[in-house]
Design a protein around this motif. Structure first.
Motif, PDB file in Angstrom:
ATOM      1  N   ALA A 176      91.500  70.473  21.261  1.00 17.91           N
ATOM      2  CA  ALA A 176      91.987  69.425  21.085  1.00 17.91           C
ATOM      3  C   ALA A 176      92.945  69.199  21.786  1.00 17.91           C
ATOM      4  O   ALA A 176      93.741  68.839  22.249  1.00 17.91           O
ATOM      5  CB  ALA A 176      92.220  69.149  19.987  1.00 17.91           C
ATOM      6  N   SER A 177      94.043  70.752  21.337  1.00 13.89           N
ATOM      7  CA  SER A 177      95.252  70.670  22.197  1.00 13.89           C
ATOM      8  C   SER A 177      95.359  70.500  23.379  1.00 13.89           C
ATOM      9  O   SER A 177      96.045  69.506  24.105  1.00 13.89           O
ATOM     10  CB  SER A 177      96.188  71.945  21.649  1.00 13.89           C
ATOM     11  OG  SER A 177      97.660  71.866  22.302  1.00 13.89           O
ATOM     12  N   LEU A 178      93.956  71.327  23.946  1.00 12.79           N
ATOM     13  CA  LEU A 178      94.433  71.412  25.732  1.00 12.79           C
ATOM     14  C   LEU A 178      94.058  69.702  26.456  1.00 12.79           C
ATOM     15  O   LEU A 178      94.699  69.450  27.289  1.00 12.79           O
ATOM     16  CB  LEU A 178      92.996  72.854  25.669  1.00 12.79           C
ATOM     17  CG  LEU A 178      94.069  74.026  25.933  1.00 12.79           C
ATOM     18  CD1 LEU A 178      92.524  74.956  26.131  1.00 12.79           C
ATOM     19  CD2 LEU A 178      95.049  74.598  26.687  1.00 12.79           C
ATOM     20  N   ARG A 179      92.967  69.572  25.529  1.00 13.22           N
ATOM     21  CA  ARG A 179      92.693  68.249  26.007  1.00 13.22           C
ATOM     22  C   ARG A 179      93.659  66.851  25.676  1.00 13.22           C
ATOM     23  O   ARG A 179      93.815  66.073  26.476  1.00 13.22           O
ATOM     24  CB  ARG A 179      91.170  67.633  25.206  1.00 13.22           C
ATOM     25  CG  ARG A 179      91.032  66.427  25.705  1.00 13.22           C
ATOM     26  CD  ARG A 179      89.957  65.565  24.254  1.00 13.22           C
ATOM     27  NE  ARG A 179      90.275  65.814  23.204  1.00 13.22           N
ATOM     28  CZ  ARG A 179      90.948  64.758  22.450  1.00 13.22           C
ATOM     29  NH1 ARG A 179      91.429  64.319  23.757  1.00 13.22           N
ATOM     30  NH2 ARG A 179      90.896  64.937  21.392  1.00 13.22           N
ATOM     31  N   LYS A 180      94.769  67.258  24.872  1.00 19.52           N
ATOM     32  CA  LYS A 180      95.552  66.151  24.580  1.00 19.52           C
ATOM     33  C   LYS A 180      96.774  65.872  26.055  1.00 19.52           C
ATOM     34  O   LYS A 180      97.307  65.462  26.081  1.00 19.52           O
ATOM     35  CB  LYS A 180      96.185  65.920  23.187  1.00 19.52           C
ATOM     36  CG  LYS A 180      95.492  65.358  22.570  1.00 19.52           C
ATOM     37  CD  LYS A 180      95.608  66.061  20.805  1.00 19.52           C
ATOM     38  CE  LYS A 180      94.178  65.466  20.330  1.00 19.52           C
ATOM     39  NZ  LYS A 180      94.967  65.290  18.481  1.00 19.52           N
ATOM     40  N   SER A 181      96.652  67.656  26.376  1.00 23.63           N
ATOM     41  CA  SER A 181      98.052  68.089  26.993  1.00 23.63           C
ATOM     42  C   SER A 181      97.636  67.236  28.163  1.00 23.63           C
ATOM     43  O   SER A 181      98.401  67.128  28.924  1.00 23.63           O
ATOM     44  CB  SER A 181      98.105  69.348  27.091  1.00 23.63           C
ATOM     45  OG  SER A 181      97.599  69.935  27.625  1.00 23.63           O
ATOM     46  N   ARG A 182      96.381  67.262  28.660  1.00 26.72           N
ATOM     47  CA  ARG A 182      95.873  66.208  30.005  1.00 26.72           C
ATOM     48  C   ARG A 182      95.862  64.873  29.953  1.00 26.72           C
ATOM     49  O   ARG A 182      95.952  63.986  30.769  1.00 26.72           O
ATOM     50  CB  ARG A 182      94.954  66.964  30.938  1.00 26.72           C
ATOM     51  CG  ARG A 182      94.641  68.275  31.355  1.00 26.72           C
ATOM     52  CD  ARG A 182      93.456  69.383  31.080  1.00 26.72           C
ATOM     53  NE  ARG A 182      93.841  70.278  31.284  1.00 26.72           N
ATOM     54  CZ  ARG A 182      94.459  71.401  30.631  1.00 26.72           C
ATOM     55  NH1 ARG A 182      95.017  71.502  29.684  1.00 26.72           N
ATOM     56  NH2 ARG A 182      94.775  72.466  31.255  1.00 26.72           N
ATOM     57  N   GLY A 183      95.804  64.392  28.403  1.00 25.01           N
ATOM     58  CA  GLY A 183      95.932  62.904  28.005  1.00 25.01           C
ATOM     59  C   GLY A 183      94.658  62.169  28.409  1.00 25.01           C
ATOM     60  O   GLY A 183      94.861  61.433  28.557  1.00 25.01           O
ATOM     61  N   TRP A 184      93.278  63.189  27.919  1.00 25.63           N
ATOM     62  CA  TRP A 184      91.765  62.875  27.754  1.00 25.63           C
ATOM     63  C   TRP A 184      91.411  62.779  26.685  1.00 25.63           C
ATOM     64  O   TRP A 184      92.016  63.597  25.453  1.00 25.63           O
ATOM     65  CB  TRP A 184      91.555  63.508  28.213  1.00 25.63           C
ATOM     66  CG  TRP A 184      91.302  63.980  30.007  1.00 25.63           C
ATOM     67  CD1 TRP A 184      92.709  63.241  30.843  1.00 25.63           C
ATOM     68  CD2 TRP A 184      90.854  65.399  30.440  1.00 25.63           C
ATOM     69  NE1 TRP A 184      92.454  64.669  32.248  1.00 25.63           N
ATOM     70  CE2 TRP A 184      92.094  65.360  31.813  1.00 25.63           C
ATOM     71  CE3 TRP A 184      90.140  66.414  30.349  1.00 25.63           C
ATOM     72  CZ2 TRP A 184      90.690  66.513  33.146  1.00 25.63           C
ATOM     73  CZ3 TRP A 184      89.760  67.467  30.984  1.00 25.63           C
ATOM     74  CH2 TRP A 184      90.393  67.479  32.666  1.00 25.63           C
ATOM     75  N   SER A 185      91.195  61.734  26.350  1.00 28.51           N
ATOM     76  CA  SER A 185      89.958  60.912  24.925  1.00 28.51           C
ATOM     77  C   SER A 185      89.025  61.856  24.954  1.00 28.51           C
ATOM     78  O   SER A 185      88.893  62.378  26.322  1.00 28.51           O
ATOM     79  CB  SER A 185      90.051  59.991  25.104  1.00 28.51           C
ATOM     80  OG  SER A 185      88.647  59.803  26.268  1.00 28.51           O
ATOM     81  N   GLN A 186      88.804  62.214  23.849  1.00 32.93           N
ATOM     82  CA  GLN A 186      87.307  63.000  23.654  1.00 32.93           C
ATOM     83  C   GLN A 186      86.332  62.696  24.637  1.00 32.93           C
ATOM     84  O   GLN A 186      85.749  63.439  25.003  1.00 32.93           O
ATOM     85  CB  GLN A 186      86.603  62.957  22.047  1.00 32.93           C
ATOM     86  CG  GLN A 186      87.605  64.176  21.426  1.00 32.93           C
ATOM     87  CD  GLN A 186      86.762  64.044  20.070  1.00 32.93           C
ATOM     88  OE1 GLN A 186      86.015  62.716  19.708  1.00 32.93           O
ATOM     89  NE2 GLN A 186      87.278  64.290  19.053  1.00 32.93           N
ATOM     90  N   GLU A 187      86.470  61.494  24.479  1.00 32.54           N
ATOM     91  CA  GLU A 187      85.044  60.300  25.726  1.00 32.54           C
ATOM     92  C   GLU A 187      85.254  60.823  27.731  1.00 32.54           C
ATOM     93  O   GLU A 187      84.206  61.596  27.986  1.00 32.54           O
ATOM     94  CB  GLU A 187      85.320  59.768  25.254  1.00 32.54           C
ATOM     95  CG  GLU A 187      84.080  58.260  26.112  1.00 32.54           C
ATOM     96  CD  GLU A 187      84.362  57.165  26.238  1.00 32.54           C
ATOM     97  OE1 GLU A 187      82.642  55.714  26.691  1.00 32.54           O
ATOM     98  OE2 GLU A 187      84.977  56.358  25.295  1.00 32.54           O
ATOM     99  N   ALA A 188      86.364  61.371  27.988  1.00 34.43           N
ATOM    100  CA  ALA A 188      86.860  61.621  29.100  1.00 34.43           C
ATOM    101  C   ALA A 188      86.008  62.851  29.021  1.00 34.43           C
ATOM    102  O   ALA A 188      85.951  63.808  29.917  1.00 34.43           O
ATOM    103  CB  ALA A 188      88.336  61.327  28.909  1.00 34.43           C
ATOM    104  N   LEU A 189      86.766  64.021  28.525  1.00 36.88           N
ATOM    105  CA  LEU A 189      86.359  65.063  28.312  1.00 36.88           C
ATOM    106  C   LEU A 189      84.730  65.454  28.658  1.00 36.88           C
ATOM    107  O   LEU A 189      84.077  66.041  29.100  1.00 36.88           O
ATOM    108  CB  LEU A 189      86.987  66.477  27.234  1.00 36.88           C
ATOM    109  CG  LEU A 189      86.496  67.829  27.457  1.00 36.88           C
ATOM    110  CD1 LEU A 189      86.660  68.135  28.300  1.00 36.88           C
ATOM    111  CD2 LEU A 189      87.506  68.434  26.081  1.00 36.88           C
ATOM    112  N   ALA A 190      84.162  64.367  27.375  1.00 37.25           N
ATOM    113  CA  ALA A 190      83.068  64.793  27.767  1.00 37.25           C
ATOM    114  C   ALA A 190      82.322  64.339  29.199  1.00 37.25           C
ATOM    115  O   ALA A 190      81.113  64.569  29.278  1.00 37.25           O
ATOM    116  CB  ALA A 190      81.907  63.691  26.463  1.00 37.25           C
TER     117      ALA A 190
END
Length: 77
Positions: free
Chosen positions: A14-28
């Motif tokens: 979650a920290s890595l994802r948020k550091s890129r400004g991505w939502s869970q949906e964007a990462l998915a």
């Protein structure tokens, strides 16, 4: 505090994802994994495979070892 590698991995993801400004949906979408699966990983409810760890690392553009670095490079269990 009890050691829970699934929760630690999820929080780190979650920290890595948020550091890129991505939502869970964007990462998915970027990784090809289901959004509900990504959410389950971040909540510490999924025991994911090495393949999916590598998929997430590639998507986040980090080496796979970074995905398992829950405490930072200098930490030891």
């Amino acid at each position: 505090m009890e050691y829970n590698p699934l929760a630690l991995f999820g929080a780190h993801l979650a920290s890595l994802r948020k550091s890129r400004g991505w939502s869970q949906e964007a990462l998915a979408l970027k990784s090809g994994l289901a959004r509900s699966y990504v959410g389950g990983i971040e909540r510490g409810q999924r025991n994911l495979s090495l393949i999916n760890i590598c998929v997430l690392a590639h998507t986040l553009e980090v080496p796979p070892r970074e995905m398992l670095d829950f405490f930072g490079e200098s930490s030891m269990l």
